[in-house]
Design an enzyme around this catalytic site. Sequence first.
Site, PDB file in Angstrom:
ATOM      1  N   CYS A  68       0.922   3.412   3.131  1.00 39.59           N
ATOM      2  CA  CYS A  68       1.516   2.716   4.286  1.00 39.59           C
ATOM      3  C   CYS A  68       3.027   2.606   4.086  1.00 39.59           C
ATOM      4  CB  CYS A  68       0.935   1.321   4.448  1.00 39.59           C
ATOM      5  SG  CYS A  68      -0.851   1.257   4.367  1.00 39.59           S
TER       6      CYS A  68
ATOM      7  N   CYS B  11       0.893  -1.178   0.000  1.00 41.98           N
ATOM      8  CA  CYS B  11       0.000   0.000   0.000  1.00 41.98           C
ATOM      9  C   CYS B  11       0.925   1.220   0.000  1.00 41.98           C
ATOM     10  CB  CYS B  11      -0.878  -0.067   1.252  1.00 41.98           C
ATOM     11  SG  CYS B  11      -1.299   1.480   2.039  1.00 41.98           S
TER      12      CYS B  11
HETATM   13  C1  LIG Z   1       4.660  -0.971   7.485  1.00 42.72           C
HETATM   14  C2  LIG Z   1       3.167  -0.993   7.547  1.00 42.72           C
HETATM   15  C3  LIG Z   1       2.477   0.204   7.583  1.00 42.72           C
HETATM   16  C4  LIG Z   1       1.074   0.199   7.626  1.00 42.72           C
HETATM   17  N1  LIG Z   1       0.426   1.403   7.629  1.00 42.72           N
HETATM   18  C5  LIG Z   1      -0.929   1.403   7.647  1.00 42.72           C
HETATM   19  C6  LIG Z   1      -1.653   2.641   7.581  1.00 42.72           C
HETATM   20  O1  LIG Z   1      -1.057   3.729   7.509  1.00 42.72           O
HETATM   21  N2  LIG Z   1      -3.011   2.584   7.581  1.00 42.72           N
HETATM   22  C7  LIG Z   1      -3.695   1.392   7.641  1.00 42.72           C
HETATM   23  O2  LIG Z   1      -4.928   1.406   7.638  1.00 42.72           O
HETATM   24  N3  LIG Z   1      -3.023   0.219   7.701  1.00 42.72           N
HETATM   25  C8  LIG Z   1      -1.684   0.195   7.690  1.00 42.72           C
HETATM   26  N4  LIG Z   1      -1.020  -1.010   7.727  1.00 42.72           N
HETATM   27  C9  LIG Z   1      -1.788  -2.232   7.959  1.00 42.72           C
HETATM   28  C10 LIG Z   1      -2.033  -2.463   9.473  1.00 42.72           C
HETATM   29  O3  LIG Z   1      -0.834  -2.285  10.213  1.00 42.72           O
HETATM   30  C11 LIG Z   1      -2.536  -3.859   9.787  1.00 42.72           C
HETATM   31  O4  LIG Z   1      -1.621  -4.790   9.298  1.00 42.72           O
HETATM   32  C12 LIG Z   1      -3.912  -4.136   9.229  1.00 42.72           C
HETATM   33  O5  LIG Z   1      -4.818  -3.174   9.672  1.00 42.72           O
HETATM   34  C13 LIG Z   1      -4.408  -5.533   9.650  1.00 42.72           C
HETATM   35  O6  LIG Z   1      -4.513  -5.579  11.059  1.00 42.72           O
HETATM   36  P1  LIG Z   1      -4.578  -6.894  11.905  1.00 42.72           P
HETATM   37  O7  LIG Z   1      -5.708  -6.767  12.848  1.00 42.72           O
HETATM   38  O8  LIG Z   1      -4.564  -8.079  11.011  1.00 42.72           O
HETATM   39  O9  LIG Z   1      -3.245  -6.889  12.815  1.00 42.72           O
HETATM   40  P2  LIG Z   1      -1.828  -6.348  12.457  1.00 42.72           P
HETATM   41  O10 LIG Z   1      -1.706  -4.929  12.899  1.00 42.72           O
HETATM   42  O11 LIG Z   1      -1.508  -6.657  11.037  1.00 42.72           O
HETATM   43  O12 LIG Z   1      -0.895  -7.200  13.401  1.00 42.72           O
HETATM   44  C14 LIG Z   1      -0.568  -8.566  13.102  1.00 42.72           C
HETATM   45  C15 LIG Z   1      -0.343  -9.305  14.425  1.00 42.72           C
HETATM   46  O13 LIG Z   1       0.765  -8.736  15.111  1.00 42.72           O
HETATM   47  C16 LIG Z   1       0.514  -8.652  16.499  1.00 42.72           C
HETATM   48  N5  LIG Z   1       0.609  -7.235  16.894  1.00 42.72           N
HETATM   49  C17 LIG Z   1      -0.203  -6.224  16.566  1.00 42.72           C
HETATM   50  N6  LIG Z   1       0.250  -5.073  17.061  1.00 42.72           N
HETATM   51  C18 LIG Z   1       1.368  -5.356  17.728  1.00 42.72           C
HETATM   52  C19 LIG Z   1       2.285  -4.571  18.459  1.00 42.72           C
HETATM   53  N7  LIG Z   1       2.153  -3.243  18.602  1.00 42.72           N
HETATM   54  N8  LIG Z   1       3.322  -5.184  19.029  1.00 42.72           N
HETATM   55  C20 LIG Z   1       3.485  -6.529  18.920  1.00 42.72           C
HETATM   56  N9  LIG Z   1       2.645  -7.326  18.224  1.00 42.72           N
HETATM   57  C21 LIG Z   1       1.594  -6.751  17.633  1.00 42.72           C
HETATM   58  C22 LIG Z   1      -0.870  -9.223  16.730  1.00 42.72           C
HETATM   59  O14 LIG Z   1      -0.738 -10.569  17.121  1.00 42.72           O
HETATM   60  C23 LIG Z   1      -1.526  -9.161  15.378  1.00 42.72           C
HETATM   61  O15 LIG Z   1      -2.452 -10.163  15.188  1.00 42.72           O
HETATM   62  C24 LIG Z   1       0.372  -1.026   7.649  1.00 42.72           C
HETATM   63  C25 LIG Z   1       1.061  -2.239   7.606  1.00 42.72           C
HETATM   64  C26 LIG Z   1       2.448  -2.236   7.555  1.00 42.72           C
HETATM   65  C27 LIG Z   1       3.173  -3.543   7.465  1.00 42.72           C
END
Ligand SMILES: Cc1cc2nc3c(=O)[nH]c(=O)nc-3n(C[C@H](O)[C@H](O)[C@H](O)COP(=O)(O)OP(=O)(O)OC[C@H]3O[C@@H](n4cnc5c(N)ncnc54)[C@H](O)[C@@H]3O)c2cc1C
Length: 580
Positions: A408, A405
């Site tokens: 992101c 993205c």
């Molecule tokens: C570099 C990057 C930048 C991004 N920027 C954006 C953005 O600007 N806007 C947007 O809408 N989305 C962004 N995303 C996507 C977002 O971060 C999530 O990946 C997405 O919303 C899916 O969320 P999820 O609930 O699957 O958990 P995710 O946030 O993908 O986390 C995956 C797993 O990691 C673990 N986890 C979560 N948070 C933490 C933490 N703080 N410390 C340790 N472990 C943790 C949990 O077990 C979780 O299930 C970005 C992703 C990446 C890789």
Amino acid sequence: ATYVREATKSKPLPPNVCEFEPGAIVSDACASYSTLEGLNDAIHPYLHSITQDTDFFSHYRLNLYNKKCPFWSDDNGMCGNIACAVNTLDNEEDIPLVWRANELGKLEGPTAHHPGRKLQEERKSRPLQGKLGENVGESCVVETDDECDDRDYCVPDDESATAKGDYVSLVDNPERFTGYTGVGSQQVWEAIYRENCFSKPPKNGQSTPGSLPLGGFGGIQQNQAAKELRNVMREQGVQQSVKSAIAQGSATARVDPVEFDDECLEKRVFYRVVSGMHASISTHLCWDYLNQTTGQWAPNLSCYEYRLHKFPDRISNLYFNYALILRAVGKIKQHIKDYEFCSADPEQDQRTKNMVLRLASAIHSGPEIFDESIMFQEPGNGLSLKEDFRNRFRNVSRIMDCVGCDKCRLWGKLQTAGYGTALKVLFEFDEKDSSKDPPLRRTELVALLNTMDRLSHSLSAIKEFRRMIDERDGIQSTSPAGSSSEATRTKQLLEDEKEDDGYPDFTRKNSEGLTIIEEFWEELDLVTRAFVYVIKSWMELPGKALKIFIIEMSRLWDYWLGLPMRPRSWEIRFPRRDEL
Ligand SMILES: Cc1cc2nc3c(=O)[nH]c(=O)nc-3n(C[C@H](O)[C@H](O)[C@H](O)COP(=O)(O)OP(=O)(O)OC[C@H]3O[C@@H](n4cnc5c(N)ncnc54)[C@H](O)[C@@H]3O)c2cc1C
């Protein structure tokens, strides 16, 4: 996967359990949550103004589209949502002057050639030997973005000399909810957390897809590195936090309730930086969330509860990062004094410099906030922990090219660069003597302050989310002890400096279409205001002298007690020719 193991470590708390207490110390940093919140309340508006209102800090150059993911085919993880798109500045005239000069600096003209890395090192202050004229600030015409310094923690964005940079306005492309999710985003986070394996060599000696074994890391050297950090953390970290809290007279010198697995101490700092960055990204996407039914952007409380509120360790890591960045920004004050912002507009240049100096001065972020000197101190043979740290951080910045993205990726790359810069400043810069510091690229400086602004905004957003939860649950919220006095002290300092710095406006308010009488009164008003200002300044002089005397005495007292001396909040400045 490693990150799943890490994630399961952070077990959700049952509802209504206090996640963190205001007086508790953020583990591995030396400040309490309330101290950091107090500081943040005072600093946030200034930081926001620097990153939003100055051309230098509101824009960024990076290679956004021309780098391929070096680890896997990224075709299936692309985000097609409109919110994922980035508006780049493709026309030269849309790029602010301060950034255009940077492009021009790369051109080879008839009078000066771009000097190579070796020549730049030999002639640090005058790399072009005056060939562009006597008044040209050469250190800013010559950009070192194309080359990688051994002391960098991130891959400089223009690593390949042929890569064309993309210019973006950070203000026009805010970090917020984009809808990027699923296998693509999961794979990236997984690869990032997988970099965090300092102690255990990969199974069967093979590297995992995301883990690049840079520099042949492993075996004895690896154990040495792990031991170093383990010792530092075990012997100094927690004790230091408690001691410094007691020294500050904090009544509640408790350590962060978040506990870490003792076996994994050596991974802790790296993990905290990454997890804190992840937490900050999650905070922003929850704060600026698109309600897909109404089409409105607004904070989404359940998103916050689901991703952060139940995981105090994630919030703690975010605060830890804030302490780390605060310390780094406080440490570059001397460097900024000598820094040329390369603006074609000297007034804007001076204004930007004053704003950053004011911010750096207001941060009393000595070792009492974050003491980096306790890290990487043990003399070790071979590949040191510090080098390993650097290599792993460089890998994280490479992984950012796999984010599917654009928006992101922009903010992910910027923030990785920001943390990389903070680590570089913490471990490679001398606070008192900037002459041997490695160069601080403009992209690094912009990334550092914008990352700080992101964290600062996260702290404010979390505070507001907590208030919303209290309100929903009918709990009377109280402001954390100590935060208000800290905020008032820093705010006062910033305002004092603003007062000292800001001259009243002595331009005429109305100048067109006036009658002679109106012209007369307008002029008289101007003269009167200038006269009153001069008289008032003279009357304030003894008070100012007394204030300076008291400041100097208290600094002397600090010195005598062996405490870190507070930075000077005053300076004697001679008027410029245009002010006379
Ligand atoms: C570099 C990057 C930048 C991004 N920027 C954006 C953005 O600007 N806007 C947007 O809408 N989305 C962004 N995303 C996507 C977002 O971060 C999530 O990946 C997405 O919303 C899916 O969320 P999820 O609930 O699957 O958990 P995710 O946030 O993908 O986390 C995956 C797993 O990691 C673990 N986890 C979560 N948070 C933490 C933490 N703080 N410390 C340790 N472990 C943790 C949990 O077990 C979780 O299930 C970005 C992703 C990446 C890789």
